[in-house]
Design an enzyme around this catalytic site. Structure first.
Site, PDB file in Angstrom:
ATOM      1  N   PRO A   2       0.828  -1.207   0.000  1.00  0.00           N
ATOM      2  CA  PRO A   2       0.000   0.000   0.000  1.00  0.00           C
ATOM      3  C   PRO A   2       0.864   1.259   0.000  1.00  0.00           C
ATOM      4  O   PRO A   2       1.652   1.484   0.909  1.00  0.00           O
ATOM      5  CB  PRO A   2      -0.809  -0.114   1.292  1.00  0.00           C
ATOM      6  CG  PRO A   2      -0.754  -1.549   1.660  1.00  0.00           C
ATOM      7  CD  PRO A   2       0.571  -2.031   1.179  1.00  0.00           C
ATOM      8  N   GLU A   3       0.720   2.051  -1.043  1.00  0.00           N
ATOM      9  CA  GLU A   3       1.392   3.336  -1.134  1.00  0.00           C
ATOM     10  C   GLU A   3       0.295   4.401  -1.144  1.00  0.00           C
ATOM     11  O   GLU A   3      -0.861   4.089  -0.860  1.00  0.00           O
ATOM     12  CB  GLU A   3       2.267   3.371  -2.402  1.00  0.00           C
ATOM     13  CG  GLU A   3       3.286   2.240  -2.427  1.00  0.00           C
ATOM     14  CD  GLU A   3       4.167   2.209  -3.675  1.00  0.00           C
ATOM     15  OE1 GLU A   3       4.403   3.274  -4.271  1.00  0.00           O
ATOM     16  OE2 GLU A   3       4.615   1.112  -4.056  1.00  0.00           O
ATOM     17  N   HIS A  92      -5.192 -13.925  10.655  1.00  0.00           N
ATOM     18  CA  HIS A  92      -4.268 -12.783  10.671  1.00  0.00           C
ATOM     19  C   HIS A  92      -4.864 -11.556  11.354  1.00  0.00           C
ATOM     20  O   HIS A  92      -4.287 -10.476  11.288  1.00  0.00           O
ATOM     21  CB  HIS A  92      -3.835 -12.438   9.246  1.00  0.00           C
ATOM     22  CG  HIS A  92      -3.080 -13.547   8.579  1.00  0.00           C
ATOM     23  ND1 HIS A  92      -3.465 -14.097   7.374  1.00  0.00           N
ATOM     24  CD2 HIS A  92      -1.982 -14.222   8.977  1.00  0.00           C
ATOM     25  CE1 HIS A  92      -2.616 -15.071   7.062  1.00  0.00           C
ATOM     26  NE2 HIS A  92      -1.713 -15.163   8.013  1.00  0.00           N
ATOM     27  N   ARG A 111       1.980 -10.128   7.773  1.00  0.00           N
ATOM     28  CA  ARG A 111       3.413 -10.003   8.077  1.00  0.00           C
ATOM     29  C   ARG A 111       3.735  -9.238   9.349  1.00  0.00           C
ATOM     30  O   ARG A 111       4.909  -9.084   9.681  1.00  0.00           O
ATOM     31  CB  ARG A 111       4.126  -9.361   6.890  1.00  0.00           C
ATOM     32  CG  ARG A 111       4.193 -10.324   5.723  1.00  0.00           C
ATOM     33  CD  ARG A 111       4.907  -9.737   4.545  1.00  0.00           C
ATOM     34  NE  ARG A 111       4.410 -10.378   3.344  1.00  0.00           N
ATOM     35  CZ  ARG A 111       4.742 -10.030   2.108  1.00  0.00           C
ATOM     36  NH1 ARG A 111       5.583  -9.064   1.902  1.00  0.00           N
ATOM     37  NH2 ARG A 111       4.249 -10.663   1.093  1.00  0.00           N
TER      38      ARG A 111
END
Length: 274
Positions: A2-3, A92, A111
């Site tokens: 994600p940018e 998650h 992550r």
DNA sequence: CGTATGCCCTGCGCGC
DNA sequence: TGCGCGCAGGGCATAC
């Protein structure tokens, strides 16, 4: 992944879903998610609080609540999930906000790189928000020219300068590659070697590429989706990123891939001459 | 100071 | 089939 465009898309979607909602309880499944506060302080402060707005700075969301600002960085795999039953990605889930309408706002992050920081009234400002360069979409050409000129003596490749959040904020590996392709500038060029015309073109393409990606609701590669599970559409527009060995859409040459600053870097050796 | 490198973390795809 | 390896990468710590 994600940018700026993806975070902006999440901001827009999340705003519609949670502003005005009250948090009835907070479930923190991965305490390492929280910066600054202890688990009890964090959950205690947000329990009973109301979401009042969402802003974005660089690649971070600033979720405004009646208890303070919640700074969120999605990093690589963070995502929000708004659900009632059968919430996806159960394993998650790192934090769950139970809302007053029976829905949940979940934060899932495979992550575990993402983080939350709650800045309550009177507390120290979030260190993550200091030292950031200007927002690319608010930048004037004059300002950008000055910024590039200030880097004219730098030995760093232009791609790494674009990704440097203290230079300009919100551009990551994917959009740096796409912007440089659009501007026909080789990623290894030094800032000082750019002609005046190239600087103007770079400025234009930063805005054009980012705006187009926002228009497409971001790029979905592996995991990125908005809070309602919708994928972005910009992956179909990518010209070089993860297209190594494929034909350049402009000239047909094979897209090359090298490593720069430890990151995969994609470019057309013909369109982006050294 | 500026620049370079390794690390955090997990899942996936590849080669054998 | 299964195993081990490399890769993905934002941003920070550490080293030079």
């Amino acid at each position: 992944m994600p940018e700026l465009p993806e975070v902006e898309t999440v901001k827009i979607g999340l705003s519609e879903l949670i502003i005005g909602r009250r948090i009835e309880s907070v479930e923190l499944r991965f305490p390492g998610l929280i910066r600054g506060l202890g688990v009890a302080e964090f959950t205690g402060a947000l329990t009973g609080a109301t979401f009042t707005g969402i802003d974005r700075r660089a690649k971070m969301l600033i979720i405004r609540t009646s208890a303070g600002d919640l700074i969120v960085h999605l990093k690589m795999s963070g995502r929000f999930i708004y659900c009632q039953n059968n919430c996806i990605d159960e394993r998650h889930a790192r934090a769950i906000f139970h809302l007053d309408n029976g829905y949940q706002l979940r934060f899932a992050d495979m992550r575990k790189f993402g983080f939350f920081r709650l800045v309550t009234g009177g507390a120290q400002p979030a260190p993550e928000l200091s030292g950031l360069g200007p927002e690319p979409l608010d930048l004037s050409l004059k300002q950008f020219k000055e910024m590039v000129f200030a880097k004219s003596g730098s030995a760093r490749p232009i791609k790494l300068i674009l990704m440097d959040q203290s230079f300009i904020s919100g551009i990551g590996n994917l959009y740096a590659d796409e912007i440089l392709f659009a501007a026909k500038i080789h990623p290894a060029r030094r800032a000082g070697s750019l002609t005046g015309e190239e600087v103007v073109e770079l400025y234009r393409q930063i805005k054009r590429v980012l705006l187009k990606a926002i228009d497409n609701r971001g790029t979905t590669f592996d995991l990125y989706v908005d809070a309602e599970g919708r994928q972005g559409g910009h992956q179909y527009e990518l010209k070089v990123y993860r297209r190594a060995g494929k034909a350049c859409s402009r000239c047909g040459a094979k897209i090359e891939k090298v490593k720069m600053g430890g990151r995969g870097t994609h470019f057309c050796p013909v369109c982006q001459e050294r």
